[in-house]
Motif scaffolding. Structure first.
Motif, PDB file in Angstrom:
ATOM      1  N   GLU B  43     -48.097  69.232  -9.227  1.00 34.39           N
ATOM      2  CA  GLU B  43     -47.582  68.228  -8.305  1.00 34.39           C
ATOM      3  C   GLU B  43     -46.130  67.894  -8.636  1.00 34.39           C
ATOM      4  OE1 GLU B  43     -49.638  64.223  -6.629  1.00 34.39           O
ATOM      5  OE2 GLU B  43     -49.111  64.218  -8.738  1.00 34.39           O
ATOM      6  N   GLU B  44     -45.354  67.558  -7.624  1.00 33.72           N
ATOM      7  CA  GLU B  44     -43.958  67.139  -7.781  1.00 33.72           C
ATOM      8  C   GLU B  44     -43.012  68.272  -8.179  1.00 33.72           C
ATOM      9  OE1 GLU B  44     -42.632  63.591  -7.376  1.00 33.72           O
ATOM     10  OE2 GLU B  44     -44.395  63.896  -6.118  1.00 33.72           O
ATOM     11  N   THR B  45     -43.502  69.507  -8.180  1.00 29.30           N
ATOM     12  CA  THR B  45     -42.603  70.634  -8.425  1.00 29.30           C
ATOM     13  C   THR B  45     -41.531  70.642  -7.333  1.00 29.30           C
ATOM     14  OG1 THR B  45     -44.395  71.934  -9.361  1.00 29.30           O
ATOM     15  CG2 THR B  45     -42.475  73.167  -8.611  1.00 29.30           C
ATOM     16  N   THR B  46     -40.299  70.847  -7.733  1.00 30.34           N
ATOM     17  CA  THR B  46     -39.249  70.945  -6.716  1.00 30.34           C
ATOM     18  C   THR B  46     -39.203  72.374  -6.162  1.00 30.34           C
ATOM     19  OG1 THR B  46     -37.572  71.582  -8.322  1.00 30.34           O
ATOM     20  CG2 THR B  46     -37.789  69.210  -7.850  1.00 30.34           C
ATOM     21  N   GLU B  48     -36.601  74.059  -5.914  1.00 29.71           N
ATOM     22  CA  GLU B  48     -35.701  74.736  -6.860  1.00 29.71           C
ATOM     23  C   GLU B  48     -36.501  75.371  -8.011  1.00 29.71           C
ATOM     24  OE1 GLU B  48     -33.067  71.898  -8.702  1.00 29.71           O
ATOM     25  OE2 GLU B  48     -31.355  73.171  -8.220  1.00 29.71           O
ATOM     26  N   LYS B  49     -37.433  74.592  -8.553  1.00 31.38           N
ATOM     27  CA  LYS B  49     -38.266  75.060  -9.667  1.00 31.38           C
ATOM     28  C   LYS B  49     -39.216  76.165  -9.188  1.00 31.38           C
ATOM     29  CE  LYS B  49     -40.280  74.423 -13.840  1.00 31.38           C
ATOM     30  NZ  LYS B  49     -41.491  75.224 -13.762  1.00 31.38           N
ATOM     31  N   LYS B  74     -33.990  70.282  -3.722  1.00 33.09           N
ATOM     32  CA  LYS B  74     -34.460  69.192  -4.596  1.00 33.09           C
ATOM     33  C   LYS B  74     -35.776  68.588  -4.107  1.00 33.09           C
ATOM     34  CE  LYS B  74     -30.510  69.260  -6.903  1.00 33.09           C
ATOM     35  NZ  LYS B  74     -30.462  70.031  -8.150  1.00 33.09           N
ATOM     36  N   TYR B  75     -36.206  68.998  -2.957  1.00 33.38           N
ATOM     37  CA  TYR B  75     -37.440  68.437  -2.379  1.00 33.38           C
ATOM     38  C   TYR B  75     -38.615  68.645  -3.340  1.00 33.38           C
ATOM     39  CZ  TYR B  75     -41.414  67.833   0.785  1.00 33.38           C
ATOM     40  OH  TYR B  75     -42.591  67.426   1.355  1.00 33.38           O
ATOM     41  N   ARG B  76     -39.399  67.568  -3.526  1.00 35.38           N
ATOM     42  CA  ARG B  76     -40.577  67.643  -4.400  1.00 35.38           C
ATOM     43  C   ARG B  76     -41.813  67.927  -3.554  1.00 35.38           C
ATOM     44  NH1 ARG B  76     -39.565  66.231  -9.497  1.00 35.38           N
ATOM     45  NH2 ARG B  76     -37.557  65.227  -9.883  1.00 35.38           N
ATOM     46  N   LEU B  77     -42.471  69.001  -3.907  1.00 31.95           N
ATOM     47  CA  LEU B  77     -43.566  69.495  -3.077  1.00 31.95           C
ATOM     48  C   LEU B  77     -44.810  68.609  -3.175  1.00 31.95           C
ATOM     49  CD1 LEU B  77     -42.902  73.190  -3.950  1.00 31.95           C
ATOM     50  CD2 LEU B  77     -42.768  72.229  -1.647  1.00 31.95           C
ATOM     51  N   LYS B  78     -45.480  68.490  -2.049  1.00 34.58           N
ATOM     52  CA  LYS B  78     -46.693  67.685  -1.960  1.00 34.58           C
ATOM     53  C   LYS B  78     -47.877  68.556  -1.516  1.00 34.58           C
ATOM     54  CE  LYS B  78     -43.882  63.726  -0.664  1.00 34.58           C
ATOM     55  NZ  LYS B  78     -42.643  64.501  -0.905  1.00 34.58           N
TER      56      LYS B  78
END
Lengths: 235, 92
Positions: B43-46, B48-49, B74-78
Motif C-alpha cells: 500500500e502507498e507505493t508511488t 515512481e517506486k 509521485k501518486y501513491r497507489l491505492k
C-alpha cells in the motif's frame, strides 16, 4: 469528368447529417498537415464526407516503405510528392472540393501563414517537435487542432483548442527535445493508421458542426492487440 | 482481500498489500510480468517506486494514467487502482 448533383452525391450522408450540416461542411476549410499514414486517410474521408476546402501540405515524396500503410501510396507513385497525390485523389473522389496542395515541409517560419485561413487543422505529422510548432501556430490563428499519432497498433487522438496546454500534457515540456516517439521501434501498421485517421475525421466533423462529444483535454488511446479503447482525462 | 506479511522482528509491522491493475503500452509492455496485469504491491507505493521495481526507465514513460486520469509519478497507489503507463507516440 462527372459532377453529380449535390443531393445525389451526399444522399447516403442523410439523415446522419442534415442538409444544413452538409452545406456547413461544404463551406468549411480544413488544413491537413502531413499526408502520409494518417493524412492520406483523413484526406480520403474528409473529401468523401464533403468538407469543401482542403489545404494539403507535405514535403515528402512516396517511398517503397510507405506502401505497407499509406492509403494514397501506390507502386507507380513512388517518387511522387505526397501532397500532389493527395490532391489528385481528392479531385478524383469529389470535384466539388476546392483543394490547395503544397509540396513543402512546415516549420515555425511558414506554419502560421499556411493555416491561418483554415477553420481547423488536422495534425497528421510524424515528428513531435513539429507538433509543438503547429500548436503554437494554431493558437496564434485561433483555430483548433485535431491530433493523431500512432506506433505499431497503438494510436492516440486528442483535440486542442487555443489556450489549451495540449501537447505539453502528452509529451511533457517542449524543452525536452524529442523528435520521434516509440514508432521508430514499432513501425506502423495500416489498419491502425486508418483507424486513427477515421477517429480524427470524426472529431473534425464534430467540431465543424458543433455536435457530439469531442476529445478536448482528453486522450483517446486505442491498443489493438488487446482491443483496449480508453479515453483518458489529461486535466 | 489483503495479504499480511508477518515479520518475526520485534518491531513487527503489518505490511498491507493492495492489488492494482497495471497496463503498459507499446514498447513498455516488455516490462510487465508474464501472467497478468493484476499485481499485488505494498500500500502507498508511488508510481515512481513501481517503475523502479519493475525496471521501467522513467524517461520512457510520458504519461501516467490512474483510473483514467493523468497523474504524476509521485501518486501513491491505492487498492484497485487501474494504472496505465504510456510512452511517447508520435508516428503519422
Amino acid at each position: 469528368m462527372v459532377t453529380s448533383k449535390f443531393g445525389e452525391r451526399y444522399d447516403r450522408n442523410f439523415n446522419t447529417l442534415s442538409l444544413k450540416e452538409q452545406k456547413r461542411l461544404g463551406a468549411s476549410k480544413v488544413a491537413v498537415i502531413g499526408v502520409g499514414g494518417l493524412g492520406g486517410g483523413v484526406c480520403e474521408m474528409l473529401a468523401r464526407v464533403g468538407v469543401g476546402h482542403l489545404t494539403l501540405i507535405d514535403g515528402d515524396s512516396f517511398e517503397a516503405s510507405n506502401l505497407n500503410r499509406q492509403l494514397l501510396s501506390e507502386e507507380h507513385l513512388i517518387g511522387t510528392p505526397k501532397a500532389q497525390a493527395a490532391k489528385n485523389r481528392v479531385n478524383a473522389i469529389n470535384s466539388e472540393v476546392i483543394v490547395k496542395h503544397l509540396v513543402e515541409y512546415v516549420d515555425e517560419s511558414n506554419l502560421y501563414e499556411r493555416i491561418k485561413d483554415a477553420d481547423l487543422v488536422m495534425d497528421c505529422l510524424d515528428a513531435i517537435d513539429t507538433r509543438f510548432m503547429l500548436q503554437k501556430a494554431a493558437q496564434k490563428a485561433s483555430i483548433p487542432i485535431v491530433s493523431g499519432a500512432i506506433a505499431g497498433v497503438t494510436g492516440q487522438v486528442t483535440t486542442i483548442f487555443p489556450g489549451d496546454k495540449g501537447y505539453e500534457l502528452i509529451y511533457g515540456q517542449k524543452s525536452r527535445k524529442q523528435s520521434k516517439g516509440v514508432e521508430t521501434m514499432t513501425g506502423n501498421i495500416a489498419y491502425c493508421a486508418l483507424f486513427v485517421a477515421a477517429l480524427q475525421s470524426s472529431e473534425c466533423l464534430k467540431i465543424l458542426l458543433d455536435r457530439g462529444d469531442i476529445l478536448r483535454n482528453k486522450l483517446l488511446i486505442a491498443e489493438l492487440w488487446t482491443n483496449t479503447f480508453d479515453i483518458m482525462d489529461l486535466v | 482481500m489483503y495479504h499480511f506479511n508477518n515479520s518475526r522482528s520485534k518491531n513487527c509491522k503489518l505490511k498491507i498489500m493492495i492489488k492494482i491493475d497495471l497496463k503498459l503500452f507499446v514498447t513498455l509492455s516488455k516490462y510487465l510480468p508474464k501472467d497478468s496485469g493484476c499485481l499485488e504491491i505494498p500500500e502507498e507505493t508511488t508510481v515512481e517506486k513501481l517503475m523502479l521495481d519493475f525496471g521501467i526507465p522513467p524517461e520512457l514513460v510520458k504519461l501516467i494514467f490512474i483510473n483514467g486520469k493523468r497523474q504524476d509519478s509521485k501518486y501513491r497507489l491505492k487498492h484497485n487502482d487501474r494504472v496505465g503507463l504510456f510512452p511517447p507516440v508520435g508516428g503519422g
